[in-house]
Design an enzyme around this catalytic site. Sequence first.
Site, PDB file in Angstrom:
ATOM      1  CE  LYS A  13      14.686   1.647  -4.853  1.00 28.00           C
ATOM      2  NZ  LYS A  13      13.393   2.062  -5.431  1.00 28.00           N
ATOM      3  NE  ARG A  88       9.137  -3.496  -8.444  1.00 25.20           N
ATOM      4  CZ  ARG A  88       9.314  -3.000  -7.226  1.00 25.20           C
ATOM      5  NH1 ARG A  88       9.967  -3.711  -6.335  1.00 25.20           N
ATOM      6  NH2 ARG A  88       8.849  -1.815  -6.904  1.00 25.20           N
ATOM      7  NE  ARG A 127       9.557   4.154   7.606  1.00 20.40           N
ATOM      8  CZ  ARG A 127      10.544   3.969   6.738  1.00 20.40           C
ATOM      9  NH1 ARG A 127      11.569   4.789   6.708  1.00 20.40           N
ATOM     10  NH2 ARG A 127      10.519   2.941   5.908  1.00 20.40           N
ATOM     11  NE  ARG A 133       3.242   2.034   9.763  1.00 18.46           N
ATOM     12  CZ  ARG A 133       4.192   1.277   9.240  1.00 18.46           C
ATOM     13  NH1 ARG A 133       3.953   0.015   8.949  1.00 18.46           N
ATOM     14  NH2 ARG A 133       5.411   1.766   9.027  1.00 18.46           N
ATOM     15  NE  ARG A 144       8.026  -5.596   3.447  1.00 16.34           N
ATOM     16  CZ  ARG A 144       7.782  -4.587   4.255  1.00 16.34           C
ATOM     17  NH1 ARG A 144       8.405  -3.441   4.079  1.00 16.34           N
ATOM     18  NH2 ARG A 144       6.929  -4.709   5.242  1.00 16.34           N
TER      19      ARG A 144
END
Length: 218
Positions: A13, A88, A127, A133, A144
């Site tokens: 986005k 949101r 990613r 990470r 999420r």
Amino acid sequence: MRLVLLGPPGSGKGTQAARLKDYLQVPHISTGDLLRAEVAAGSPLGMQAKEVMARGDFVSDEILLGMLEDRFARPDTANGFILDGYPRNQVQADALGELLKKIGQPMDYAVQLEVPTDLLVERIAGRAAAEGRADDTPEVVRNRLDKYTSQTAPVIDYYRQHGQLTVVNGVGSLDEVFTRLVEALSPANEPGGLNESSPPHPFTRVLLPFTGEGAEGG
């Protein structure tokens, strides 16, 4: 042209908003960037937000709407804007609609970038793994995304009911997705007013208000 760009994390986005900004020659307004800029500038609303964040609380819709109203009043929004990161939830969608009505700048489009959840998980978790990470595991990312979906479903319904929602397939190269966005925003494909001689891209769905006989059109 005034539009709100909707899409889950990993949908691309932000990248597409930056490209649309140049193509449409209107500002890209990210509420996150706007909030940070107001705090850094020490504006009255920015100082209020800074105090709230210092307490560990969320910045209220009232403060964010005040910042947006100030931003919409700037000369560069005369020909429209791309709003990113707001609304949101249903309450924010209602409040934004009232604000835009008050200032005489009604929303033209709400564009939702649609990407399958499995692909989003693959993009984000992949990613994170490539960057070494351990925070964005597939399970964390999926949770999420589930939260995002539950929070934004009423927003999507809000714009569908107002005849402003266009859903664009977000799968493909950056250029492919951008082309679909541009085609979806062409006058021939205005939500609620399809031009049969210029049908939308096969990967684009223009959603009409719910009538009880099916909410989709085109």
